[in-house]
Design a protein around this motif. Structure first.
Motif, PDB file in Angstrom:
ATOM      1  N   LEU A  70      15.712  10.869  14.540  1.00  0.00           N
ATOM      2  CA  LEU A  70      14.909  11.819  13.772  1.00  0.00           C
ATOM      3  C   LEU A  70      15.109  13.265  14.208  1.00  0.00           C
ATOM      4  O   LEU A  70      14.538  14.172  13.602  1.00  0.00           O
ATOM      5  CB  LEU A  70      13.421  11.462  13.898  1.00  0.00           C
ATOM      6  CG  LEU A  70      13.039  10.035  13.519  1.00  0.00           C
ATOM      7  CD1 LEU A  70      11.539   9.834  13.637  1.00  0.00           C
ATOM      8  CD2 LEU A  70      13.527   9.680  12.120  1.00  0.00           C
ATOM      9  N   PHE A 120      13.848   1.714  19.181  1.00  0.00           N
ATOM     10  CA  PHE A 120      13.866   3.036  18.580  1.00  0.00           C
ATOM     11  C   PHE A 120      13.536   4.079  19.640  1.00  0.00           C
ATOM     12  O   PHE A 120      12.381   4.295  19.994  1.00  0.00           O
ATOM     13  CB  PHE A 120      12.825   3.072  17.457  1.00  0.00           C
ATOM     14  CG  PHE A 120      12.970   4.180  16.458  1.00  0.00           C
ATOM     15  CD1 PHE A 120      13.605   3.962  15.243  1.00  0.00           C
ATOM     16  CD2 PHE A 120      12.433   5.434  16.705  1.00  0.00           C
ATOM     17  CE1 PHE A 120      13.708   4.974  14.297  1.00  0.00           C
ATOM     18  CE2 PHE A 120      12.524   6.452  15.774  1.00  0.00           C
ATOM     19  CZ  PHE A 120      13.171   6.236  14.557  1.00  0.00           C
ATOM     20  N   THR A 145      12.890   7.669  20.875  1.00  0.00           N
ATOM     21  CA  THR A 145      12.403   8.857  20.179  1.00  0.00           C
ATOM     22  C   THR A 145      11.652   9.773  21.129  1.00  0.00           C
ATOM     23  O   THR A 145      11.095   9.335  22.137  1.00  0.00           O
ATOM     24  CB  THR A 145      11.489   8.457  18.999  1.00  0.00           C
ATOM     25  OG1 THR A 145      11.040   9.631  18.320  1.00  0.00           O
ATOM     26  CG2 THR A 145      10.285   7.661  19.471  1.00  0.00           C
ATOM     27  N   GLN A 178      12.714  12.571   7.860  1.00  0.00           N
ATOM     28  CA  GLN A 178      12.213  11.632   8.863  1.00  0.00           C
ATOM     29  C   GLN A 178      11.625  10.400   8.194  1.00  0.00           C
ATOM     30  O   GLN A 178      11.877   9.263   8.619  1.00  0.00           O
ATOM     31  CB  GLN A 178      11.161  12.307   9.749  1.00  0.00           C
ATOM     32  CG  GLN A 178      11.722  13.298  10.738  1.00  0.00           C
ATOM     33  CD  GLN A 178      10.650  13.875  11.639  1.00  0.00           C
ATOM     34  OE1 GLN A 178       9.449  13.714  11.396  1.00  0.00           O
ATOM     35  NE2 GLN A 178      11.057  14.572  12.677  1.00  0.00           N
ATOM     36  N   VAL A 203       6.726   7.307  13.527  1.00  0.00           N
ATOM     37  CA  VAL A 203       6.871   5.837  13.485  1.00  0.00           C
ATOM     38  C   VAL A 203       5.621   5.126  13.994  1.00  0.00           C
ATOM     39  O   VAL A 203       5.629   3.911  14.152  1.00  0.00           O
ATOM     40  CB  VAL A 203       8.100   5.382  14.305  1.00  0.00           C
ATOM     41  CG1 VAL A 203       9.380   5.902  13.690  1.00  0.00           C
ATOM     42  CG2 VAL A 203       7.993   5.813  15.772  1.00  0.00           C
ATOM     43  N   THR A 255      13.010   6.532   8.650  1.00  0.00           N
ATOM     44  CA  THR A 255      12.151   5.469   9.170  1.00  0.00           C
ATOM     45  C   THR A 255      11.918   4.376   8.130  1.00  0.00           C
ATOM     46  O   THR A 255      11.838   3.191   8.478  1.00  0.00           O
ATOM     47  CB  THR A 255      10.799   6.037   9.636  1.00  0.00           C
ATOM     48  OG1 THR A 255      10.180   6.772   8.564  1.00  0.00           O
ATOM     49  CG2 THR A 255      10.980   6.970  10.827  1.00  0.00           C
ATOM     50  N   GLU A 304      12.675   0.455   8.641  1.00  0.00           N
ATOM     51  CA  GLU A 304      11.595  -0.511   8.421  1.00  0.00           C
ATOM     52  C   GLU A 304      11.964  -1.525   7.339  1.00  0.00           C
ATOM     53  O   GLU A 304      11.626  -2.713   7.443  1.00  0.00           O
ATOM     54  CB  GLU A 304      10.313   0.233   8.044  1.00  0.00           C
ATOM     55  CG  GLU A 304       9.126  -0.654   7.703  1.00  0.00           C
ATOM     56  CD  GLU A 304       8.590  -1.432   8.896  1.00  0.00           C
ATOM     57  OE1 GLU A 304       7.592  -2.152   8.727  1.00  0.00           O
ATOM     58  OE2 GLU A 304       9.164  -1.327  10.004  1.00  0.00           O
TER      59      GLU A 304
END
Length: 293
Positions: A187, A215, A217, A195, A223, A199, A203
């Motif tokens: 992201l 993930f 981040t 973003q 998220v 995501t 998903e």
């Protein structure tokens, strides 16, 4: 606190569905440690990740988030402990592991097209004769369509926007029909709209194919509604658990060894008082500061 001293992790909750036995983990770490010389990134890490689970990996710069992904990809060896990925030792180019790397700018004059990048994800790991060309082209077209990248399938990657490039990188990662999807700061440098796009693509794969997601981040808020558990790495130790258990003032203060305040503002998590280099949750528009580890 000596940075080689491990912090005892919080116990992981058992995951059951209707009293039935849990599925076998797709990733299993036991007493795992990673160090560079005398510098211990993390140690005594016990972690099982099961099909369909979404694990967010957080922590300050240098805490070993990207290095963890490299270990899972078979590109780096543990200092101690054991690791099984899909029931075996990790190896480079694993057929059922998709990988979305950190963004890197592509020269505008590069001739590598979006479809070429996806093609590499589809058969770049293979030895011997390539697959039949018409079948490959159809598969590439299908993958590009699934992430909404058909309009720029034949555009050189260097001419695409950051959001478009991330769609293509996800398409490349999905080309192998992965059972595990590893995402390294996907992201960064994206506006909120892009973003959400990234995501939602991740998903969608998780829910449609029961793919496990790891993930990495610096910003959990985009998220937060998707995450099952958080692995938070800091000062040679870690915490694992649901976001509501890990993202608290008490837990992060213990982990950092200093007072850290965690508050929720309109459904977003804001962390204040963490040492330099810690994730600045609540500030998704922070400019990209380069590669993270």
């Amino acid at each position: 606190m000596d940075r080689t001293e491990a912090i005892t992790p919080l116990s992981e909750p058992e995951r059951t569905a209707g009293g039935s036995a849990d599925p076998a983990p797709v990733i299993s770490l036991r007493d795992a440690a990673l160090a560079y010389g005398d510098r211990v990134l993390w140690r005594d890490l016990d972690l099982d990740i099961r099909p369909g689970e979404f694990l967010a990996v957080l922590g300050p710069n240098g805490s070993g988030k990207t290095s963890l992904l490299r270990v899972l990809l078979g590109r780096q060896q543990l200092t101690a402990g054991s690791l099984a990925v899909l029931g075996r030792a990790p190896r480079r180019g694993g057929r059922h592991i998709g990988y979305v790397p950190q963004q890197t700018s592509q020269p505008a004059q590069t001739m590598l097209r979006a479809r070429d990048l996806v093609r590499l994800g589809l058969d770049g790991h293979r030895w011997g004769l390539p697959l039949a060309r018409p079948a490959i082209r159809r598969r590439v077209d299908d993958i590009l369509a699934s992430v909404g990248a058909t309009p720029y399938a034949d555009v050189p990657v260097g001419r695409l926007s950051g959001g478009e490039q991330q769609r293509v990188r996800i398409a490349q990662a999905l080309a192998t029909e992965p059972r595990i999807l590893l995402c390294d700061e996907p992201l960064l440098s994206l506006d909120p709209q892009h973003q959400r796009t990234v995501t939602s693509l991740v998903e969608q794969r998780r829910r449609s194919a029961d793919t496990a997601v790891v993930f990495v981040t610096h910003e959990i808020n985009p998220v937060l509604g998707l995450v099952d558990r958080v692995l938070y790495l800091a000062r040679g130790g870690y915490r694992i658990g649901p976001p509501d258990d890990v993202m608290t003032s008490t837990t992060l203060s213990e982990l950092y060894g200093t007072q850290v305040d965690v508050v929720r503002v309109r459904g977003r998590i804001v962390v204040a008082g963490a040492p330099d280099g810690a994730p600045a949750h609540g500030h998704a528009d922070r400019p990209n500061g380069g590669r993270r580890s």
